[in-house]
Design an enzyme around this catalytic site. Structure first.
Site, PDB file in Angstrom:
ATOM      1  NE  ARG A  33     -10.882  -8.512 -18.806  1.00  0.00           N
ATOM      2  CZ  ARG A  33      -9.945  -7.502 -18.710  1.00  0.00           C
ATOM      3  NH1 ARG A  33     -10.527  -6.524 -19.194  1.00  0.00           N
ATOM      4  NH2 ARG A  33      -9.256  -7.704 -17.890  1.00  0.00           N
ATOM      5  CG  HIS A  37     -13.227  -7.321 -14.536  1.00  0.00           C
ATOM      6  ND1 HIS A  37     -12.239  -6.366 -15.038  1.00  0.00           N
ATOM      7  CD2 HIS A  37     -12.572  -8.670 -14.649  1.00  0.00           C
ATOM      8  CE1 HIS A  37     -11.199  -7.181 -15.117  1.00  0.00           C
ATOM      9  NE2 HIS A  37     -11.261  -8.424 -15.092  1.00  0.00           N
ATOM     10  CD1 TRP A 176      -4.961 -16.870 -23.077  1.00  0.00           C
ATOM     11  CD2 TRP A 176      -6.728 -15.619 -23.802  1.00  0.00           C
ATOM     12  NE1 TRP A 176      -4.989 -15.896 -22.440  1.00  0.00           N
ATOM     13  CE2 TRP A 176      -6.035 -15.005 -22.661  1.00  0.00           C
ATOM     14  CE3 TRP A 176      -8.129 -14.830 -24.319  1.00  0.00           C
ATOM     15  CZ2 TRP A 176      -6.516 -13.795 -22.065  1.00  0.00           C
ATOM     16  CZ3 TRP A 176      -8.383 -13.751 -23.833  1.00  0.00           C
ATOM     17  CH2 TRP A 176      -7.625 -13.084 -22.606  1.00  0.00           C
TER      18      TRP A 176
HETATM   19  C1  HEM Z   1      -5.956 -14.941 -12.978  1.00  0.00           C
HETATM   20  C2  HEM Z   1      -7.001 -14.444 -13.341  1.00  0.00           C
HETATM   21  C3  HEM Z   1      -7.262 -13.441 -14.631  1.00  0.00           C
HETATM   22  C4  HEM Z   1      -6.293 -12.523 -15.048  1.00  0.00           C
HETATM   23  C5  HEM Z   1      -5.023 -12.122 -14.698  1.00  0.00           C
HETATM   24  C6  HEM Z   1      -6.956 -12.241 -16.225  1.00  0.00           C
HETATM   25  C7  HEM Z   1      -6.583 -10.983 -17.200  1.00  0.00           C
HETATM   26  C8  HEM Z   1      -7.186 -10.863 -18.290  1.00  0.00           C
HETATM   27  C9  HEM Z   1      -6.493  -9.887 -19.383  1.00  0.00           C
HETATM   28  C10 HEM Z   1      -5.179  -8.913 -19.147  1.00  0.00           C
HETATM   29  C11 HEM Z   1      -7.431  -9.736 -20.357  1.00  0.00           C
HETATM   30  C12 HEM Z   1      -7.411  -8.766 -21.650  1.00  0.00           C
HETATM   31  C13 HEM Z   1      -8.100  -7.595 -21.395  1.00  0.00           C
HETATM   32  C14 HEM Z   1      -7.890  -6.736 -22.577  1.00  0.00           C
HETATM   33  O1  HEM Z   1      -6.931  -6.452 -23.111  1.00  0.00           O
HETATM   34  O2  HEM Z   1      -9.116  -6.392 -23.262  1.00  0.00           O
HETATM   35  C15 HEM Z   1      -8.473 -10.636 -20.292  1.00  0.00           C
HETATM   36  C16 HEM Z   1      -9.651 -10.687 -21.065  1.00  0.00           C
HETATM   37  C17 HEM Z   1     -10.476 -11.707 -20.736  1.00  0.00           C
HETATM   38  N1  HEM Z   1     -10.683 -12.135 -19.617  1.00  0.00           N
HETATM   39 FE1  HEM Z   1      -9.436 -12.770 -18.104  1.00  0.00          FE
HETATM   40  N2  HEM Z   1      -8.144 -12.670 -16.467  1.00  0.00           N
HETATM   41  C18 HEM Z   1      -8.461 -13.688 -15.412  1.00  0.00           C
HETATM   42  C19 HEM Z   1      -9.458 -14.319 -14.985  1.00  0.00           C
HETATM   43  C20 HEM Z   1     -10.523 -14.423 -15.766  1.00  0.00           C
HETATM   44  C21 HEM Z   1     -11.871 -15.083 -15.563  1.00  0.00           C
HETATM   45  C22 HEM Z   1     -11.956 -15.726 -14.268  1.00  0.00           C
HETATM   46  C23 HEM Z   1     -12.779 -14.811 -16.365  1.00  0.00           C
HETATM   47  C24 HEM Z   1     -14.247 -15.227 -16.357  1.00  0.00           C
HETATM   48  C25 HEM Z   1     -14.789 -16.334 -15.820  1.00  0.00           C
HETATM   49  C26 HEM Z   1     -12.051 -14.012 -17.637  1.00  0.00           C
HETATM   50  C27 HEM Z   1     -12.668 -13.668 -18.584  1.00  0.00           C
HETATM   51  C28 HEM Z   1     -11.909 -13.135 -19.650  1.00  0.00           C
HETATM   52  C29 HEM Z   1     -12.607 -12.978 -21.049  1.00  0.00           C
HETATM   53  C30 HEM Z   1     -13.891 -13.461 -21.490  1.00  0.00           C
HETATM   54  C31 HEM Z   1     -11.506 -11.897 -21.565  1.00  0.00           C
HETATM   55  C32 HEM Z   1     -11.666 -11.360 -23.074  1.00  0.00           C
HETATM   56  C33 HEM Z   1     -12.481  -9.931 -23.421  1.00  0.00           C
HETATM   57  C34 HEM Z   1     -12.578  -9.480 -24.497  1.00  0.00           C
HETATM   58  O3  HEM Z   1     -12.467 -10.075 -25.532  1.00  0.00           O
HETATM   59  O4  HEM Z   1     -12.782  -8.165 -24.395  1.00  0.00           O
HETATM   60  N3  HEM Z   1     -10.862 -13.724 -17.291  1.00  0.00           N
HETATM   61  N4  HEM Z   1      -8.467 -11.288 -18.903  1.00  0.00           N
END
Ligand code: HEM
Length: 269
Positions: A33, A37, A176
């Site tokens: 992430r 970002h 997820w």
């Molecule tokens: C429509 C696009 C996206 C939205 C709205 C979105 C939104 C989010 C949100 C709300 C979280 C939870 C954050 C937290 O509470 O810790 C998250 C986690 C995460 N996202 Fe996304 N995301 C998007 C696209 C992506 C993309 C493109 C990637 C990587 C290629 C990605 C990788 C991740 C990963 C690995 C986590 C887990 C982080 C953790 O476990 O701490 N996301 N995302």
């Protein structure tokens, strides 16, 4: 000039990924992430944002609500930066995402060094990262701004096979897939197979839950099911691991390269 050994940095990153006390026992997901970002602020029209510059070091960008929780990822990586002080933050953070994906069973991601830390004036405006409450129009707007196609967008969202949402970071809660520390097709499989129900959280946010209420989807994730163009590609990836891995590796590699201007960096050294 000393030879910069990125393989040693790779090994050092690999060595810190398993963290028994953290989340599901791995910082791999939060490293992915961070890489995303750091890169996803890119705007192809103004050629601003992106991972070149390591600008999340500055509070304006690190305090963007979208980046809540990424301080954990940066703090885990800081001893590696101290040990190899020649590496730029942009290179370290993107390489960490690459190593994390590979060590969680994902594809090999193309990665090249050459990012350079830039001054605070290079910080992009807040609000460029996608909003989880929104649907397909917003998602296309944000990812088209970076220069991605629909197929690349769907490939990238497959990274939600990893990790979880944290109530104290995004406000959403849960994971997820049942395998949050393995890189696989499970995001697409769960998205298409489960019977998702709307669930209102105490903080007022709406997310989606499977029938057993063990897994979750964000409203933005559901857009990949509701939008017929996205859904066609989701179905392909749900059934074909190799195609997903190949497409993801290419799209994630492209993401990490957005706005990286090596010629400029060399002349300014
Ligand atoms: C429509 C696009 C996206 C939205 C709205 C979105 C939104 C989010 C949100 C709300 C979280 C939870 C954050 C937290 O509470 O810790 C998250 C986690 C995460 N996202 Fe996304 N995301 C998007 C696209 C992506 C993309 C493109 C990637 C990587 C290629 C990605 C990788 C991740 C990963 C690995 C986590 C887990 C982080 C953790 O476990 O701490 N996301 N995302």
């Amino acid at each position: 000039m000393a030879i910069h050994d990125y393989d040693v940095v790779r090994q050092d990153i690999k060595g810190i990924i398993l963290q028994p006390g953290y989340d599901d026992g791995s910082i791999g997901p939060v490293l992915v992430r961070l890489a995303w970002h750091a890169s996803g602020t890119y705007d192809k029209t103004t050629k601003t944002g992106g991972s070149d510059g390591g600008t999340m070091r500055y509070s304006i960008e690190s305090n963007d609500p979208a980046n809540a929780g990424l301080d954990h990822a940066r703090a885990f990586l800081e001893p590696i930066k101290q040990k190899h002080d020649w590496i730029s933050y942009g290179d370290l953070w993107t390489l960490a995402g690459v190593v994390a994906i590979e060590s969680m069973g994902g594809p090999k991601i193309p990665w090249k060094p050459g990012r350079k830390d830039k001054p605070e004036s290079a910080v992009p405006p807040n609000g460029r990262l996608p909003n989880a409450e929104e649907g397909a129009d917003h998602i296309r707007q944000v990812f088209y701004r970076m220069g991605f196609t629909d197929r690349e967008i769907v490939a990238l969202i497959g990274a939600h096979c990893l990790g979880r949402c944290h109530g104290d970071r995004s406000g959403y809660e849960g994971k997820w897939t049942y395998t949050p520390t393995r890189f696989n097709t499970q995001f697409f499989v769960m998205l298409t197979k489960q019977n998702w129900q709307e669930k209102k959280l105490e903080n007022g946010l709406v997310q989606y839950a499977d029938e057993k209420d063990q897994l979750m989807m964000l409203p933005a994730d559901m857009a990949f099911l509701y939008d017929t163009g996205f859904k066609e590609i989701v179905e392909i990836y749900a059934h074909d691991k190799q195609t997903f891995f190949d497409d993801f590796a290419a799209a994630f590699g492209k993401l990490l390269e957005l706005g990286v201007n090596r010629e400029d960096n060399v002349t300014k050294l």
